[in-house]
Motif scaffolding. Sequence first.
Motif, PDB file in Angstrom:
ATOM      1  N   ALA B 344     -61.373   4.801 -23.138  1.00 57.37           N
ATOM      2  CA  ALA B 344     -60.191   4.841 -24.040  1.00 57.37           C
ATOM      3  C   ALA B 344     -59.887   3.350 -24.254  1.00 57.37           C
ATOM      4  O   ALA B 344     -58.822   3.311 -25.305  1.00 57.37           O
ATOM      5  N   GLY B 345     -60.609   2.477 -24.067  1.00 53.62           N
ATOM      6  CA  GLY B 345     -60.176   1.053 -24.465  1.00 53.62           C
ATOM      7  C   GLY B 345     -58.996   0.469 -23.749  1.00 53.62           C
ATOM      8  O   GLY B 345     -58.283  -0.084 -24.318  1.00 53.62           O
ATOM      9  N   TYR B 346     -58.858   0.656 -22.230  1.00 57.13           N
ATOM     10  CA  TYR B 346     -58.020   0.018 -21.718  1.00 57.13           C
ATOM     11  C   TYR B 346     -58.351  -0.872 -20.569  1.00 57.13           C
ATOM     12  O   TYR B 346     -59.471  -0.973 -20.383  1.00 57.13           O
ATOM     13  N   ILE B 347     -57.520  -1.668 -19.940  1.00 57.12           N
ATOM     14  CA  ILE B 347     -57.937  -2.687 -19.009  1.00 57.12           C
ATOM     15  C   ILE B 347     -57.559  -1.937 -17.726  1.00 57.12           C
ATOM     16  O   ILE B 347     -56.156  -1.703 -17.593  1.00 57.12           O
ATOM     17  N   PRO B 348     -58.188  -1.935 -16.787  1.00 57.95           N
ATOM     18  CA  PRO B 348     -57.866  -1.137 -15.476  1.00 57.95           C
ATOM     19  C   PRO B 348     -56.526  -2.007 -14.734  1.00 57.95           C
ATOM     20  O   PRO B 348     -56.515  -2.890 -14.859  1.00 57.95           O
ATOM     21  N   SER B 349     -55.869  -1.147 -14.186  1.00 63.85           N
ATOM     22  CA  SER B 349     -54.608  -1.925 -13.886  1.00 63.85           C
ATOM     23  C   SER B 349     -54.697  -2.302 -12.385  1.00 63.85           C
ATOM     24  O   SER B 349     -54.009  -3.323 -12.087  1.00 63.85           O
ATOM     25  N   ASN B 350     -56.108  -2.090 -11.844  1.00 62.15           N
ATOM     26  CA  ASN B 350     -56.452  -2.436 -10.507  1.00 62.15           C
ATOM     27  C   ASN B 350     -57.134  -4.043 -11.059  1.00 62.15           C
ATOM     28  O   ASN B 350     -58.053  -4.131 -11.713  1.00 62.15           O
ATOM     29  N   GLN B 351     -56.427  -5.194 -10.404  1.00 66.53           N
ATOM     30  CA  GLN B 351     -56.775  -6.645 -10.783  1.00 66.53           C
ATOM     31  C   GLN B 351     -58.195  -6.788 -10.475  1.00 66.53           C
ATOM     32  O   GLN B 351     -59.037  -7.414 -11.288  1.00 66.53           O
ATOM     33  N   ALA B 352     -58.833  -6.484  -9.264  1.00 59.29           N
ATOM     34  CA  ALA B 352     -60.201  -6.725  -9.025  1.00 59.29           C
ATOM     35  C   ALA B 352     -61.046  -5.967  -9.924  1.00 59.29           C
ATOM     36  O   ALA B 352     -61.938  -6.405 -10.556  1.00 59.29           O
ATOM     37  N   ALA B 353     -60.737  -4.685 -10.370  1.00 57.26           N
ATOM     38  CA  ALA B 353     -61.654  -3.777 -11.041  1.00 57.26           C
ATOM     39  C   ALA B 353     -61.823  -4.267 -12.617  1.00 57.26           C
ATOM     40  O   ALA B 353     -62.571  -4.379 -12.978  1.00 57.26           O
ATOM     41  N   ALA B 354     -60.384  -5.048 -12.816  1.00 57.46           N
ATOM     42  CA  ALA B 354     -60.338  -5.487 -14.187  1.00 57.46           C
ATOM     43  C   ALA B 354     -61.119  -6.618 -14.491  1.00 57.46           C
ATOM     44  O   ALA B 354     -61.754  -6.903 -15.537  1.00 57.46           O
ATOM     45  N   GLU B 355     -61.027  -7.593 -13.430  1.00 54.83           N
ATOM     46  CA  GLU B 355     -62.021  -8.951 -13.430  1.00 54.83           C
ATOM     47  C   GLU B 355     -63.300  -8.523 -13.614  1.00 54.83           C
ATOM     48  O   GLU B 355     -64.088  -9.292 -14.024  1.00 54.83           O
ATOM     49  N   GLN B 356     -63.738  -7.469 -12.701  1.00 58.47           N
ATOM     50  CA  GLN B 356     -65.118  -7.202 -12.649  1.00 58.47           C
ATOM     51  C   GLN B 356     -65.665  -6.671 -13.899  1.00 58.47           C
ATOM     52  O   GLN B 356     -66.930  -6.854 -14.626  1.00 58.47           O
ATOM     53  N   MET B 357     -64.696  -5.844 -14.647  1.00 59.17           N
ATOM     54  CA  MET B 357     -65.222  -5.112 -16.045  1.00 59.17           C
ATOM     55  C   MET B 357     -65.066  -6.298 -17.039  1.00 59.17           C
ATOM     56  O   MET B 357     -66.014  -6.333 -17.889  1.00 59.17           O
ATOM     57  N   ALA B 358     -64.286  -7.384 -16.953  1.00 64.77           N
ATOM     58  CA  ALA B 358     -64.324  -8.387 -17.822  1.00 64.77           C
ATOM     59  C   ALA B 358     -65.643  -9.183 -17.713  1.00 64.77           C
ATOM     60  O   ALA B 358     -66.197  -9.752 -18.628  1.00 64.77           O
ATOM     61  N   ALA B 359     -66.240  -9.387 -16.486  1.00 62.06           N
ATOM     62  CA  ALA B 359     -67.322 -10.099 -16.191  1.00 62.06           C
ATOM     63  C   ALA B 359     -68.628  -9.399 -16.775  1.00 62.06           C
ATOM     64  O   ALA B 359     -69.489  -9.826 -17.507  1.00 62.06           O
ATOM     65  N   SER B 360     -68.415  -8.010 -16.962  1.00 60.26           N
ATOM     66  CA  SER B 360     -69.811  -7.253 -17.407  1.00 60.26           C
ATOM     67  C   SER B 360     -69.581  -7.049 -18.990  1.00 60.26           C
ATOM     68  O   SER B 360     -70.399  -6.704 -19.734  1.00 60.26           O
ATOM     69  N   ASN B 361     -68.145  -7.116 -19.189  1.00 57.33           N
ATOM     70  CA  ASN B 361     -67.973  -6.970 -20.957  1.00 57.33           C
ATOM     71  C   ASN B 361     -67.196  -8.062 -21.436  1.00 57.33           C
ATOM     72  O   ASN B 361     -65.944  -7.894 -21.352  1.00 57.33           O
ATOM     73  N   PRO B 362     -68.010  -8.898 -22.118  1.00 59.10           N
ATOM     74  CA  PRO B 362     -67.155 -10.192 -22.696  1.00 59.10           C
ATOM     75  C   PRO B 362     -65.993  -9.817 -23.657  1.00 59.10           C
ATOM     76  O   PRO B 362     -65.370 -10.604 -24.013  1.00 59.10           O
ATOM     77  N   GLN B 363     -66.186  -8.603 -24.403  1.00 61.35           N
ATOM     78  CA  GLN B 363     -65.280  -8.180 -25.374  1.00 61.35           C
ATOM     79  C   GLN B 363     -63.674  -7.851 -24.666  1.00 61.35           C
ATOM     80  O   GLN B 363     -62.426  -8.181 -25.370  1.00 61.35           O
ATOM     81  N   LEU B 364     -63.932  -7.647 -23.443  1.00 55.82           N
ATOM     82  CA  LEU B 364     -62.606  -7.660 -22.749  1.00 55.82           C
ATOM     83  C   LEU B 364     -62.041  -8.991 -22.249  1.00 55.82           C
ATOM     84  O   LEU B 364     -60.908  -9.076 -21.764  1.00 55.82           O
ATOM     85  N   ALA B 365     -62.751  -9.891 -22.062  1.00 49.61           N
ATOM     86  CA  ALA B 365     -62.489 -11.037 -21.409  1.00 49.61           C
ATOM     87  C   ALA B 365     -61.089 -11.747 -21.966  1.00 49.61           C
ATOM     88  O   ALA B 365     -60.075 -12.049 -21.064  1.00 49.61           O
ATOM     89  N   ALA B 366     -60.913 -11.698 -23.315  1.00 54.79           N
ATOM     90  CA  ALA B 366     -59.483 -12.167 -23.763  1.00 54.79           C
ATOM     91  C   ALA B 366     -58.213 -11.502 -23.135  1.00 54.79           C
ATOM     92  O   ALA B 366     -57.097 -11.892 -22.943  1.00 54.79           O
ATOM     93  N   PHE B 367     -58.606 -10.203 -23.037  1.00 54.46           N
ATOM     94  CA  PHE B 367     -57.614  -9.060 -22.812  1.00 54.46           C
ATOM     95  C   PHE B 367     -57.326  -9.450 -21.373  1.00 54.46           C
ATOM     96  O   PHE B 367     -56.101  -9.373 -20.913  1.00 54.46           O
ATOM     97  N   VAL B 368     -58.139  -9.222 -20.547  1.00 50.39           N
ATOM     98  CA  VAL B 368     -58.113  -9.357 -19.049  1.00 50.39           C
ATOM     99  C   VAL B 368     -57.325 -10.862 -18.738  1.00 50.39           C
ATOM    100  O   VAL B 368     -56.346 -10.840 -17.968  1.00 50.39           O
ATOM    101  N   GLU B 369     -57.709 -11.985 -19.579  1.00 55.73           N
ATOM    102  CA  GLU B 369     -57.130 -13.349 -19.138  1.00 55.73           C
ATOM    103  C   GLU B 369     -55.534 -13.143 -19.398  1.00 55.73           C
ATOM    104  O   GLU B 369     -54.893 -13.555 -18.833  1.00 55.73           O
ATOM    105  N   GLU B 370     -55.076 -12.370 -20.592  1.00 56.34           N
ATOM    106  CA  GLU B 370     -53.793 -12.305 -20.922  1.00 56.34           C
ATOM    107  C   GLU B 370     -53.065 -11.489 -20.105  1.00 56.34           C
ATOM    108  O   GLU B 370     -51.929 -11.487 -19.732  1.00 56.34           O
ATOM    109  N   VAL B 371     -53.600 -10.248 -19.703  1.00 55.58           N
ATOM    110  CA  VAL B 371     -52.753  -9.161 -18.616  1.00 55.58           C
ATOM    111  C   VAL B 371     -52.390  -9.906 -17.275  1.00 55.58           C
ATOM    112  O   VAL B 371     -51.381  -9.467 -16.947  1.00 55.58           O
TER     113      VAL B 371
END
Lengths: 330, 418
Positions: B344-371
Amino acid sequence: MMADTIHSQAAPAGGVRVRPIGKPMGRSAGVRGGRGGTGWAAFGFIAPAWLYVAAFYVYPLAGNVRMSFQDYTVTSFFTGRAPFVGWRNYEAVWRDPAFAKTVVNTVAFTVGSLLFQFGIGLALAVFFQRRFPLGGVLRSLLLVPWLLPLVVSGTAWRWIMETDSGVLNQALMQAHLIDQPIPWLASTSVSLLSVTLVNVWVGIPFNMVILYGGLQGIPAHLYEAAALDGAGAWQRFRHITLPLLRPVTAVVLTLGLIYTLKVFDVIMVLTQGGPANSSQTLTTFAYDLSFQRLTFGHGAVVGNLLIVVAVVFAFVYLRATRDGEGRAAA
Amino acid sequence: MTRISGPSVRLARRAAAVTVVTVTALSATACGDSVGDTSGTGSGSASTLTEIDYYEAAPQNTQLPKLLDECGAQVGVKIEHQQVPRAQFMPKLLQQASSRAMPDLALIDNPDLPQLAATGGLLPLSDAGLTTEGLYPSIVEAGQFQDKTYGIAPGVNGLALYYNKDVFTEAGLTPPKTWDDLTKAARALTKGSRYGIAFSAVGTEEGSFQFEPFFWTAGASLKQLDSPQAVQALTLWKDLVDGKSASKSVVTWTQADVNDQFMAGNAAMMVNGPWQLPTLNENKDLHFGIVPIPIPSPEAKPVTPLGGEVWTVGHSDPAREKNAVAVLKCLLSQDKSLEWSTNAGYIPSNQAAAEQMAASNPQLAAFVEEVATARARTAELGTAYPKASEALFNAIQASLAGGTPPQEALSAAQDAAA
């Protein structure tokens, strides 16, 4: 004998049905018989209508009036408790910075819409009185704005009036009438004009149809006689068409006024009352207060205000039609 | 025209016409006001639960029912899914609350939570055994009211700056980092029918949400809408529109419209959220990159509003509440939360999961950094947030669409919100 009685009682039934509004049933009302049984029978006929009116009109109306004196918040929906706050809601709406602007907008929107709907509608009605090839087809086509669901035509107008890619600006620029695109829906100074324009477009068919009907009722021999007397086209319009169209005009204008006051969908689809409340009218304002800001008491106040205005003009309408009937009968 | 006469008929018509007129006017505001006690019993048995949300567009509106079915099956209940447009969501929920048919599960926008929690109609989730451990502190805070947790987000979102890589390469520009860079890039990239930047300044919560990254990063606070920092932020937007680097239509665009403009190539940059990614990625000809929202000066700390919806459980009877909580546990579990965020194009609420996701998907890096540094919109004002937000978006609109100077518009907003 028996049949006769029934017959004579059936005749004033129309009168019986509505008499309680004005005066009590009774001998003085001219109802023949006046026996106890007739009264009950009459009541039996009235009761369903009154029940219906009470349940679907009076009750919600009273509810709205009550709500306007309550602090009706989100919590009230859960607890059912809404404290009475006197006139505080009225005061709050009066002080709302958007209120004065909204009233001015409503007046401008209503007057502007009525003026042009009626003017253009009348011009078209007179135009279509002449018989010419395809006249009937054209007249039917003009009804299209009336037949389309407003959400559909509103959405189409939204695209037409888009600042950068809308066909209206493109056409005006091509014709060198403007050199900068006009932000029809995106400027506080033109948004009210834009919604009024669209509402005029929506309202023309109604005006045209009713006025055209009115024109059919004017006897042709009057025009012929006037022409023989040497009256020109303008004089015939001024001295025959306009005066004889007066009763119809009154009906069209008052109905138009009430319709325009409650216009909601056109504005909602085009601008949602924005930008910055610049195209907000009392109707959309009431919606905004109740369903967006969730201050239901304030919304009820504006709703009540609308009801009062509408009732006043409803009476004006009924007066106008009664006068019209009187003249026609005489 | 039919001609009717006689006093009685006239009276009847008068009465009828007045009532008709009255009621049409009334229908704009009339709403149910018959309410009873708060602890309704709900309808139906505990094996059928009701759910409500406002996802109208793909992919969210197809992904969510799928997840609900899966979790419903896992718990052994049937979930009746219902979706209403965003603008009618709160009225619908209130109407259901008043008829004591509050949905068992509601996915509500996080700034609306305090208002709803204050009614007492929601179940405190912390008491029901749901934990918020490991979640971003800001989203935990957004789901709380008076120190109790009433809402938990399956995923969160924020705003970042999307830019069209092809256009930037052609112009020899790099994505902007500061407000100055942003203004310059926007001006340089405005050409023909293309604007430099698109954002949403629409007259709803969306408009405030889009403005808040600039507002907060400048150092302004919602408690003081007319501070010099707030004026600075609004001036930035106003200059973009007045300088024709952004369309005047921004005041009518929702975030979905902004996305359409960007996809159509009518804007070189846009402010938008990660929920647009599934749609944007379908368009293979569009090459875009994402960077954090530019900041006023290199040393400023970026603060963006936390976006996203939180799951709530409505009060009903113990059996239903128990089932609803069980479904929620499933929906919020690590794998389901990750599945939802990915699709659905969301960032997981779980911090560890989000960081893991950002590492594997560069598109999300900016969002994870801001969240990580995002702020809950209701953090400052709680239940008073919607009022301040309305004042704020009206000020933005007055300034962008009406030429009101930012200082004047924001002072009026402060008066309206106070």
